[in-house]
Design a protein around this motif. Structure first.
Motif, mmCIF file in Angstrom:
data_model
loop_
_atom_site.group_PDB
_atom_site.id
_atom_site.type_symbol
_atom_site.label_atom_id
_atom_site.label_comp_id
_atom_site.label_asym_id
_atom_site.label_seq_id
_atom_site.Cartn_x
_atom_site.Cartn_y
_atom_site.Cartn_z
ATOM 1 N N GLY A 140 42.485 16.815 -1.676
ATOM 2 C CA GLY A 140 42.986 18.173 -1.842
ATOM 3 C C GLY A 140 42.760 18.960 -0.568
ATOM 4 N N SER A 141 43.603 19.953 -0.336
ATOM 5 C CA SER A 141 43.446 20.765 0.867
ATOM 6 C C SER A 141 43.676 22.238 0.540
ATOM 7 C CB SER A 141 44.422 20.303 1.954
ATOM 8 O OG SER A 141 45.745 20.457 1.519
ATOM 9 N N SER A 142 43.121 23.083 1.407
ATOM 10 C CA SER A 142 43.261 24.525 1.245
ATOM 11 C C SER A 142 42.933 25.209 2.559
ATOM 12 C CB SER A 142 42.294 25.034 0.163
ATOM 13 O OG SER A 142 42.252 26.447 0.147
ATOM 14 N N GLU A 143 43.574 26.311 2.812
ATOM 15 C CA GLU A 143 43.220 27.146 3.959
ATOM 16 C C GLU A 143 42.127 28.134 3.594
ATOM 17 O OE1 GLU A 143 46.786 28.985 5.395
ATOM 18 O OE2 GLU A 143 47.501 27.142 6.338
ATOM 19 N N THR A 144 41.793 28.232 2.297
ATOM 20 C CA THR A 144 40.861 29.242 1.818
ATOM 21 C C THR A 144 39.422 28.753 1.672
ATOM 22 O OG1 THR A 144 42.698 30.192 0.567
ATOM 23 C CG2 THR A 144 40.500 30.950 -0.008
ATOM 24 N N ALA A 194 40.358 23.705 -2.476
ATOM 25 C CA ALA A 194 40.855 22.361 -2.185
ATOM 26 C C ALA A 194 40.657 21.451 -3.390
ATOM 27 C CB ALA A 194 40.163 21.795 -0.950
ATOM 28 N N ILE A 195 39.496 21.559 -4.051
ATOM 29 C CA ILE A 195 39.231 20.778 -5.262
ATOM 30 C C ILE A 195 40.197 21.180 -6.364
ATOM 31 C CG2 ILE A 195 37.557 20.385 -7.120
ATOM 32 C CD1 ILE A 195 35.346 20.771 -4.942
ATOM 33 N N LYS A 196 40.329 22.477 -6.591
ATOM 34 C CA LYS A 196 41.213 22.971 -7.657
ATOM 35 C C LYS A 196 42.660 22.568 -7.405
ATOM 36 C CE LYS A 196 38.217 26.812 -8.810
ATOM 37 N NZ LYS A 196 37.969 28.249 -8.686
ATOM 38 N N ASN A 197 43.108 22.604 -6.158
ATOM 39 C CA ASN A 197 44.474 22.210 -5.827
ATOM 40 C C ASN A 197 44.717 20.738 -6.157
ATOM 41 O OD1 ASN A 197 45.053 24.781 -4.905
ATOM 42 N ND2 ASN A 197 44.747 24.286 -2.757
ATOM 43 N N ALA A 198 43.757 19.881 -5.822
ATOM 44 C CA ALA A 198 43.909 18.444 -6.096
ATOM 45 C C ALA A 198 43.963 18.177 -7.594
ATOM 46 C CB ALA A 198 42.763 17.660 -5.458
ATOM 47 N N VAL A 204 33.550 13.078 -2.689
ATOM 48 C CA VAL A 204 32.991 11.994 -1.878
ATOM 49 C C VAL A 204 33.060 12.279 -0.380
ATOM 50 C CG1 VAL A 204 33.341 10.215 -3.612
ATOM 51 C CG2 VAL A 204 35.155 10.677 -1.980
ATOM 52 N N GLN A 205 33.892 13.232 -0.006
ATOM 53 C CA GLN A 205 33.974 13.574 1.414
ATOM 54 C C GLN A 205 34.541 14.980 1.576
ATOM 55 O OE1 GLN A 205 36.775 11.377 3.975
ATOM 56 N NE2 GLN A 205 34.986 10.903 5.236
ATOM 57 N N THR A 206 33.991 15.705 2.534
ATOM 58 C CA THR A 206 34.483 17.037 2.855
ATOM 59 C C THR A 206 34.744 17.087 4.352
ATOM 60 O OG1 THR A 206 33.088 17.960 1.116
ATOM 61 C CG2 THR A 206 34.002 19.503 2.702
ATOM 62 N N ARG A 207 35.931 17.541 4.710
ATOM 63 C CA ARG A 207 36.308 17.657 6.119
ATOM 64 C C ARG A 207 36.931 19.029 6.347
ATOM 65 N NH1 ARG A 207 38.089 12.786 4.483
ATOM 66 N NH2 ARG A 207 40.187 13.534 4.097
ATOM 67 N N ARG A 220 39.845 26.577 10.016
ATOM 68 C CA ARG A 220 41.254 26.847 9.719
ATOM 69 C C ARG A 220 41.724 26.185 8.427
ATOM 70 N NH1 ARG A 220 45.143 29.527 9.062
ATOM 71 N NH2 ARG A 220 47.135 29.140 10.035
ATOM 72 N N HIS A 221 41.115 25.053 8.070
ATOM 73 C CA HIS A 221 41.635 24.280 6.958
ATOM 74 C C HIS A 221 40.525 23.426 6.375
ATOM 75 C CE1 HIS A 221 44.606 21.437 5.094
ATOM 76 N NE2 HIS A 221 45.228 22.584 4.929
ATOM 77 N N TYR A 222 40.459 23.312 5.040
ATOM 78 C CA TYR A 222 39.479 22.486 4.341
ATOM 79 C C TYR A 222 40.197 21.309 3.683
ATOM 80 C CZ TYR A 222 36.733 26.765 4.676
ATOM 81 O OH TYR A 222 36.087 27.874 5.139
ATOM 82 N N GLN A 223 39.546 20.149 3.702
ATOM 83 C CA GLN A 223 40.108 18.962 3.058
ATOM 84 C C GLN A 223 38.980 18.241 2.330
ATOM 85 O OE1 GLN A 223 41.648 15.645 5.472
ATOM 86 N NE2 GLN A 223 43.610 16.072 4.488
ATOM 87 N N VAL A 224 39.194 17.919 1.050
ATOM 88 C CA VAL A 224 38.165 17.316 0.210
ATOM 89 C C VAL A 224 38.720 16.049 -0.433
ATOM 90 C CG1 VAL A 224 36.667 17.688 -1.780
ATOM 91 C CG2 VAL A 224 37.181 19.581 -0.260
ATOM 92 N N THR A 225 37.959 14.958 -0.344
ATOM 93 C CA THR A 225 38.326 13.718 -1.016
ATOM 94 C C THR A 225 37.540 13.646 -2.316
ATOM 95 O OG1 THR A 225 38.714 12.625 1.096
ATOM 96 C CG2 THR A 225 38.454 11.199 -0.824
#
Length: 73
Positions: free
Chosen positions: A17-21, A26-30, A47-50, A59-64
């Protein structure tokens, strides 16, 4: 003798999942997007946060996520 509890078997799916906020978004979007096509989701594990940094700012969050759902039938 029947038991009151069911034995469950889960399948695990990996989502990103990803989010700019925020990480939470990002979790909720996924989960929200996956719920449109996957039924019986029961739990998730991060399991992973980038993130992406631009001009010294986040600028951007990404969560696996690993998402577990029960198998039907």
């Amino acid at each position: 003798m029947p038991t009151a509890e069911k034995d469950h078997v889960y399948k695990i799916l990996e989502l990103v999942g990803s989010s700019e906020t925020s990480i939470d978004d990002a979790i909720k979007n996924a989960v929200s997007r996956a719920s449109k096509t996957i039924r019986e989701m029961k739990w998730f594990e991060v399991v992973q946060t980038r993130g992406h940094i631009e001009n010294g700012a986040v600028r951007h969050y990404q969560v696996t996520l690993r998402v577990g759902f029960t198998l039907e039938g």
